[in-house]
Motif scaffolding. Structure first.
Motif, PDB file in Angstrom:
ATOM      1  N   LEU A 131      -2.410   1.995 -10.704  1.00  0.00           N
ATOM      2  CA  LEU A 131      -1.693   3.193 -11.163  1.00  0.00           C
ATOM      3  C   LEU A 131      -2.281   3.607 -12.510  1.00  0.00           C
ATOM      4  O   LEU A 131      -1.684   3.401 -13.565  1.00  0.00           O
ATOM      5  N   ASN A 132      -3.454   4.198 -12.481  1.00  0.00           N
ATOM      6  CA  ASN A 132      -4.149   4.594 -13.703  1.00  0.00           C
ATOM      7  C   ASN A 132      -3.674   5.956 -14.196  1.00  0.00           C
ATOM      8  O   ASN A 132      -3.428   6.875 -13.402  1.00  0.00           O
ATOM      9  N   ASN A 133      -3.562   6.065 -15.527  1.00  0.00           N
ATOM     10  CA  ASN A 133      -3.302   7.353 -16.179  1.00  0.00           C
ATOM     11  C   ASN A 133      -2.070   8.061 -15.606  1.00  0.00           C
ATOM     12  O   ASN A 133      -2.098   9.246 -15.296  1.00  0.00           O
ATOM     13  N   LEU A 134      -0.967   7.314 -15.458  1.00  0.00           N
ATOM     14  CA  LEU A 134       0.271   7.877 -14.925  1.00  0.00           C
ATOM     15  C   LEU A 134       1.414   7.677 -15.915  1.00  0.00           C
ATOM     16  O   LEU A 134       1.380   6.778 -16.760  1.00  0.00           O
ATOM     17  N   ASP A 135       2.431   8.531 -15.795  1.00  0.00           N
ATOM     18  CA  ASP A 135       3.646   8.384 -16.596  1.00  0.00           C
ATOM     19  C   ASP A 135       4.618   7.508 -15.818  1.00  0.00           C
ATOM     20  O   ASP A 135       5.218   7.944 -14.840  1.00  0.00           O
TER      21      ASP A 135
ATOM     22  N   GLN B  76       0.825  -1.211   0.000  1.00  0.00           N
ATOM     23  CA  GLN B  76       0.000   0.000   0.000  1.00  0.00           C
ATOM     24  C   GLN B  76       0.860   1.262   0.000  1.00  0.00           C
ATOM     25  O   GLN B  76       0.563   2.229  -0.714  1.00  0.00           O
ATOM     26  N   VAL B  77       1.938   1.250   0.791  1.00  0.00           N
ATOM     27  CA  VAL B  77       2.810   2.429   0.855  1.00  0.00           C
ATOM     28  C   VAL B  77       3.487   2.669  -0.492  1.00  0.00           C
ATOM     29  O   VAL B  77       3.540   3.802  -0.993  1.00  0.00           O
ATOM     30  N   ILE B  78       4.019   1.602  -1.107  1.00  0.00           N
ATOM     31  CA  ILE B  78       4.665   1.740  -2.419  1.00  0.00           C
ATOM     32  C   ILE B  78       3.670   2.267  -3.443  1.00  0.00           C
ATOM     33  O   ILE B  78       3.979   3.171  -4.235  1.00  0.00           O
ATOM     34  N   ASN B  79       2.462   1.720  -3.438  1.00  0.00           N
ATOM     35  CA  ASN B  79       1.419   2.148  -4.372  1.00  0.00           C
ATOM     36  C   ASN B  79       1.110   3.638  -4.205  1.00  0.00           C
ATOM     37  O   ASN B  79       1.023   4.395  -5.179  1.00  0.00           O
ATOM     38  N   LYS B  80       0.966   4.090  -2.950  1.00  0.00           N
ATOM     39  CA  LYS B  80       0.616   5.491  -2.700  1.00  0.00           C
ATOM     40  C   LYS B  80       1.753   6.438  -3.070  1.00  0.00           C
ATOM     41  O   LYS B  80       1.513   7.528  -3.605  1.00  0.00           O
ATOM     42  N   ILE B  81       2.997   6.037  -2.792  1.00  0.00           N
ATOM     43  CA  ILE B  81       4.139   6.895  -3.153  1.00  0.00           C
ATOM     44  C   ILE B  81       4.190   7.101  -4.664  1.00  0.00           C
ATOM     45  O   ILE B  81       4.356   8.223  -5.159  1.00  0.00           O
ATOM     46  N   LEU B  82       4.035   6.010  -5.423  1.00  0.00           N
ATOM     47  CA  LEU B  82       4.090   6.104  -6.882  1.00  0.00           C
ATOM     48  C   LEU B  82       2.916   6.904  -7.431  1.00  0.00           C
ATOM     49  O   LEU B  82       3.061   7.638  -8.414  1.00  0.00           O
ATOM     50  N   ALA B  83       1.750   6.766  -6.814  1.00  0.00           N
ATOM     51  CA  ALA B  83       0.561   7.457  -7.315  1.00  0.00           C
ATOM     52  C   ALA B  83       0.571   8.942  -6.977  1.00  0.00           C
ATOM     53  O   ALA B  83       0.110   9.771  -7.768  1.00  0.00           O
TER      54      ALA B  83
END
Length: 698
Positions: free
Chosen positions: A430-434, A393-400
Motif C-alpha cells: 500500500l504505497n503512497n496512500l492515506d 489479495q482481495v483485501i489488498n486490492k480493495i484498500l488500494a
C-alpha cells in the motif's frame, strides 16, 4: 433597582465615636487586586502539583504505571474544545505523578468551592477581606449560595468565557490559545466594568445576581464607585426597592414570542417525523428489491447446466447488490471454488463491493489463518494457504483501489508475507496512500510495503495537531522487515509493536508511542523521533544515524550496539538506558538525562554532553576523546578504563604518519569529578591539568 439601605443604630454613649478612616485606594482598584489574588491562588493550586508531577516523571528513577483513567478522560474532555492533540494509547508515568496530577485536579476544585462558600456565607473571600471588599444583597446581608452561584458561575465566568470562545473558535485566531486567553481576559474585564452609560455602573455579574460590591473599610459614599450605602437614623427602617409592574405591551410581546416558538417546535417535529418515515420506507423498499435480486441470482448459480460465462455474470452482478447476504455468499464461494477463472471473477465482484466487504473478508481471513496453523504440514494445508492468499489479495486490492481509508477495522488480520520454497507468494503493498484512521491492532503485516504512505491526517477543522486529527491504531502490530521509508506515523500509537528489521529511514515518528516496542536491527537513518515515547523499547543493533530524538523518552530502553552517529538526543530522557558497545560519535546529548545509564564500551568521540546528567552512569571503557563534558553532572559515574584523552604516539613506533586533526582530549573545564568513581592516576592528572575539579587536585 435601588441601592441597598443599611440602618445605623443610634449611639447610646455621650462621647462621639471617632469616624472610620476611609481607604485611600479606590474600591474598583481593590476589587481588581482581590480578584487577581484569587485567580493566582486558584492557578497556583493546580500548577504546583502538576509541575511537580512532570519533574518526578522526567527526572526520577521510579516504577512506571499506566496513567490514571480519570486523567485520561480529563485530558480528552479538555483537548476537544481547545483543539489540543489527544494522546492515544496507554501512557505510562511514574507512580507519584499519578497522585500529583490527581491533586492538580482536586486542589483547584476544593479551593474554589471553599472560596464560594465563604463568599455566600460572609460576603467575602480571604483576598476580599485583605482588601476590604464585601459582596452583599439588596438587604445588606451576605448574598447566599444561590446568588453566589449565579454571580460567579454564570455572570463572571460562563457568559464572558463562552462569548470569548465563540469569537475565537469561529475566527481566524483559531486554534491560537494565546489569543483565546487574551480574548477571555478582555471579556472578563469588560463584563466587570458594567454598562458605561449608567451613572454608577455595576458589574454585569452583580446585576445578574442582584448583589452589590461595597467598601467595608468606610461608611462614606465615594463618588464614582459602583455601590453606595445610604445611612438612616435608628428609627427609620431600611427602604426596600419597589418592584415595577411590566407593561401590557411587553406582556403581549412575550406571549407572541412564546406562541411563535411553540409553533416552530410543533412544525419542526411534524416535518422531522415525516422525513424519518419516508427515509425508513425508502430503505425498506431498497432492501426488498436487493433481496429479490439476490434470490434470482442465487437460483441462477444453483441451476444445473449453467455455463461458466453465466456464472461469471451472476457473480459480478452479486458484487453490485447492496446486500450483506451477497457478500457472505461471494466470500463462501471464494473459499470453496477451484476454477481459476471463477476465482478471478469472485475477486473482482468483492472488489466492486468496496469497504463493506472488509468485515466478512477479515473474518474469513482469520478463520483460514487459524486453520492453517492447526493443520500444520498436512495435505490440506496447501489448499488453506491458497485460500488465505486469495482473501489477502482481495483485501489488498480493495484498500488500494478505493482510496482514502477511514474507520476500517482490520484488527488481528493476517496480511503478512507468504512464501513457499523461497518463493514469495504474497506481499501486502500500500504505497503512497492515506491510511489514517485504519485500525490494525494486533495485525500481522510482516514484510508489508507502506512506503510514502501516511497513517495520520487532519480532521474536519483542516488543522494539524488538534483534537480531531484522524490517526491509525497500530498497537501490538507485527511489522517485521516492513518497508516504512518516508512514512508519516506521527502521534500514532504503536505500543508493544514488532518492528524488528523494518526500514524506517526518513520516517516521521514524532510524538509516536512506541512503549515496549521491538525495533531491533531496524533502520532509522534520518528518522524524526522528536518527543517519541520509547520507554522499555528494544533497539538493539538498530541504526539511528542522523536521527532526531530531541526530547524523546527512552527510559529503560535497550540500545546495545546501536549506531547513533550524529544523532540528536538533546533534552532526551535516557535514564537507565543500556548503550553497551554503541557508537555515539559526534552525537548531541546536551541536557540529556543519562542517570544510571549503561555506557560501558561505548564510542563517544566528539560527542556533545554539555549540561548532561551522567549521575551514577556506567562509563567503563568508554571512549570520550574529543567529547564536550562542560557543565555535565558526573556524580557517582564510573570512569574505570574510560578514555578522556589520547596520548601522543612515539614517532619511532608510528608506521604511517597521521595528520594533526586538533586536540583529541575531552573538554572538562569546570566539571566537578569529586564524586566520580574509579578514577586512576592518569585520569586525575588529566582532570587537574585541564581545568576539571577534584578534591585531590593541588
Amino acid at each position: 433597582m435601588a441601592n441597598p439601605m443599611i440602618s445605623k443604630s443610634v449611639s447610646q454613649s455621650s462621647r462621639p465615636k471617632k469616624p472610620k478612616k476611609a481607604n485611600i485606594i479606590p474600591l474598583t482598584t481593590r476589587r481588581f487586586m482581590a480578584w487577581t489574588v484569587e485567580i493566582t491562588l486558584f492557578i497556583a493550586s493546580g500548577l504546583v502539583p502538576y509541575n511537580l508531577g512532570v519533574y518526578v516523571n522526567s527526572h526520577s528513577d521510579i516504577r512506571r504505571v499506566p496513567l490514571n483513567p480519570v486523567l485520561v478522560v480529563t485530558e480528552k474532555v479538555i483537548a476537544r474544545p481547545l483543539a489540543l492533540p489527544v494522546s492515544y494509547g496507554i501512557r505510562h508515568v511514574a507512580w507519584p505523578t499519578n497522585i500529583l496530577w490527581i491533586l492538580a485536579l482536586l486542589l483547584p476544585t476544593s479551593f474554589s468551592s471553599w472560596q464560594l462558600y465563604l463568599l455566600a456565607k460572609t460576603g467575602s473571600t480571604i483576598p476580599k477581606r485583605w482588601f476590604g471588599v464585601r459582596v452583599v444583597n439588596v438587604a445588606g446581608a451576605a448574598p447566599g449560595l444561590g446568588a453566589v452561584l449565579v454571580r460567579e458561575g454564570l455572570g463572571r465566568w460562563t457568559i464572558p468565557v463562552s462569548a470569548a470562545y465563540l469569537l475565537w473558535r469561529y475566527s481566524f485566531t483559531f486554534p491560537n490559545l494565546t489569543l483565546f486567553t487574551s480574548l477571555t481576559i478582555l471579556m472578563i474585564l469588560a463584563e466587570s466594568k458594567g454598562w458605561p452609560v449608567e451613572k454608577q455602573p455595576r458589574s454585569f455579574h452583580d446585576q445578574l445576581a442582584g448583589t452589590y460590591t461595597i467598601d467595608i473599610t468606610s461608611t462614606v459614599n465615594h463618588p464614582g464607585e459602583q455601590s453606595t450605602i445610604a445611612q438612616n437614623d435608628g428609627n427609620s427602617p431600611s427602604t426596600q426597592p419597589a418592584s415595577s409592574t411590566p407593561s401590557s405591551k411587553n406582556s403581549n410581546f412575550k406571549l407572541f414570542l412564546v406562541g411563535l416558538t411553540s409553533m416552530i417546535a410543533v412544525l419542526s417535529t411534524l416535518i422531522g417525523t415525516q422525513i424519518y418515515i419516508q427515509t425508513q420506507e425508502s430503505q425498506r423498499r431498497t432492501e426488498q428489491i436487493n433481496s429479490q435480486k439476490f434470490i434470482e441470482l442465487l437460483k441462477g448459480l444453483n441451476t444445473n447446466g449453467v455455463t461458466n460465462e453465466d456464472r461469471q455474470r451472476a457473480i459480478l452482478a452479486l458484487g453490485t447488490i447492496d446486500n450483506q447476504q451477497s457478500i457472505q455468499l461471494l466470500i463462501d464461494l471464494l473459499a470453496k471454488e477451484t476454477d481459476p477463472k471463477i476465482l478471478n471473477t469472485i475477486q473482482q465482484a468483492l472488489i466492486n463491493s468496496g469497504f463493506k466487504a472488509i468485515p466478512e473478508l477479515n473474518r474469513m481471513n482469520q478463520f483460514l489463518a487459524g486453520e492453517l496453523v492447526s493443520l500444520g504440514k498436512s495435505s490440506h494445508s496447501e489448499i488453506r494457504q491458497n485460500q488465505l492468499i486469495l482473501t489477502q489479495q482481495v483485501i489488498n486490492k480493495i484498500l488500494a483501489i478505493h482510496g482514502k481509508i477511514k474507520n476500517i477495522d482490520l484488527s488481528n488480520v493476517q496480511l503478512g508475507g507468504q512464501q513457499s520454497g523461497g518463493k514469495s507468494l504474497f506481499k501486502f503493498v500500500l504505497n503512497n496512500l492515506d491510511l489514517s484512521g485504519i485500525v490494525l491492532k494486533s495485525a500481522n503485516l510482516n514484510q508489508a510495503n507502506f512506503q510514502d504512505s501516511q497513517f495520520r491526517s487532519v480532521g474536519e477543522d483542516r488543522r494539524w495537531d488538534t483534537y480531531d486529527d484522524v490517526i491509525a491504531d497500530l498497537n501490538n502490530v507485527q511489522l517485521k522487515q516492513a518497508n516504512l521509508i518516508n512514512v508519516n506515523l506521527s502521534r500514532v500509537s504503536m505500543s508493544q509493536s514488532d518492528l524488528s528489521q523494518a526500514n524506517l529511514n526518513k520516517a516521521n515518528l514524532s510524538y509516536t508511542r512506541l512503549f515496549a516496542a521491538n525495533l531491533s536491527s531496524a533502520q532509522l537513518v534520518g528518522t524524526d523521533l522528536r518527543n517519541a515515547i520509547l520507554e522499555n523499547a528494544s533497539l538493539t543493533n538498530a541504526d539511528l544515524s542522523n536521527a532526531n530524538l530531541t526530547e524523546a523518552n527512552l527510559y529503560s530502553a535497550r540500545l546495545v550496539r546501536v549506531s547513533a552517529i550524529g544523532t540528536q538526543l538533546a533534552y532526551a530522557n535516557l535514564s537507565k538506558t543500556d548503550w553497551q558497545g554503541a557508537d555515539l560519535s559526534e552525537a548531541y546529548l546536551d541536557y540529556a538525562n543519562l542517570s544510571y545509564a549503561n555506557l560501558s564500551s561505548t564510542r563517544l568521540t566528539g560527542t556533545s554532553l554539555r549540561s548532561a546528567n551522567l549521575e551514577n552512569a556506567n562509563l567503563r571503557d568508554a571512549d570520550l576523546s574529543r567529547a564536550d563534558l562542560r557543565e555535565a553532572n558526573v556524580a557517582g559515574a564510573d570512569f574505570q578504563g574510560t578514555i578522556l584523552f589520547v596520548g601522543k604516539q612515539n614517532p619511532a613506533d608510528q608506521f604511517v604518519e597521521t595528520p594533526d586533526i586538533g586536540s583529541q582530549n575531552a573538554s572538562i573545564k569546570g566539571v566537578d569529578f569529586s564524586k566520580a568513581k574509579n578514577l586512576d592516576q592518569q585520569q586525575l592528572a588529566f582532570i587537574c591539568t585541564q581545568g576539571g575539579l577534584h578534591s585531590r587536585c593541588p
